[in-house]
Design a protein around this motif. Sequence first.
Motif, PDB file in Angstrom:
ATOM      1  N   ARG A  13       7.590 -10.723   5.733  1.00 38.39           N
ATOM      2  CA  ARG A  13       7.446  -9.494   4.930  1.00 38.39           C
ATOM      3  C   ARG A  13       7.163  -9.839   3.469  1.00 38.39           C
ATOM      4  NH1 ARG A  13      11.839  -8.066   8.260  1.00 38.39           N
ATOM      5  NH2 ARG A  13      11.231  -6.461   9.740  1.00 38.39           N
ATOM      6  N   LYS A  14       7.841 -10.856   2.975  1.00 45.48           N
ATOM      7  CA  LYS A  14       7.648 -11.297   1.592  1.00 45.48           C
ATOM      8  C   LYS A  14       6.203 -11.749   1.369  1.00 45.48           C
ATOM      9  CE  LYS A  14       9.834 -14.588  -1.495  1.00 45.48           C
ATOM     10  NZ  LYS A  14      10.892 -15.582  -1.611  1.00 45.48           N
ATOM     11  N   LEU A  62       3.598  -4.788   8.032  1.00 49.09           N
ATOM     12  CA  LEU A  62       5.055  -4.783   7.951  1.00 49.09           C
ATOM     13  C   LEU A  62       5.683  -4.273   9.246  1.00 49.09           C
ATOM     14  CD1 LEU A  62       5.456  -3.480   4.309  1.00 49.09           C
ATOM     15  CD2 LEU A  62       6.093  -5.764   5.129  1.00 49.09           C
ATOM     16  N   THR A 108       6.311  -7.278  11.944  1.00 45.95           N
ATOM     17  CA  THR A 108       6.891  -8.577  11.561  1.00 45.95           C
ATOM     18  C   THR A 108       8.028  -9.008  12.487  1.00 45.95           C
ATOM     19  OG1 THR A 108       8.312  -7.512   9.930  1.00 45.95           O
ATOM     20  CG2 THR A 108       6.248  -8.436   9.139  1.00 45.95           C
ATOM     21  N   ALA A 134       0.439  -9.963   8.589  1.00 51.67           N
ATOM     22  CA  ALA A 134       1.637 -10.354   9.337  1.00 51.67           C
ATOM     23  C   ALA A 134       1.388 -11.647  10.110  1.00 51.67           C
ATOM     24  CB  ALA A 134       2.068  -9.244  10.282  1.00 51.67           C
TER      25      ALA A 134
END
Length: 135
Positions: A14-15, A33, A36, A72
């Motif tokens: 996500r980061k 997102l 993930t 992702a």
Amino acid sequence: MQVESIEKKAFNIRKHIVQTVINNGDGHAGPSLSCTDILATLYFGIMDIKVDEPKCSNRDRFVLSAGHKCLALYGTLIEIGFEMTDVMDTYNKLGSKVPGHPDMKKFSGVDFSSGALGHGLPIGSGMALSAKLKA
């Protein structure tokens, strides 16, 4: 792998997604997102992936039919060790290893160059049939 470590990998993926969208002003953050946890579970808990032999015939394959979720996939492949994090600085730029849809000729670990939605099922079926025919 423990649930906690898979959760940590999902957080790191996500980061990568959020940092890439912020730094480049481009990318489909929402769809990326949303998958993930699935990718982290598959790649770090279920699939047999060989980073040192990315095209080894005796490995699991992942087909991302919805190519716009590529951030992702890129984040996952970075976390598993296929590329360095800084490759995301070139996201969707001309000649980049990380275009707006995955390209298996550019990014090691990508098993399928995706584009249009919905064609992942027949591609995956073809991959499975080919593997079966080759025993």
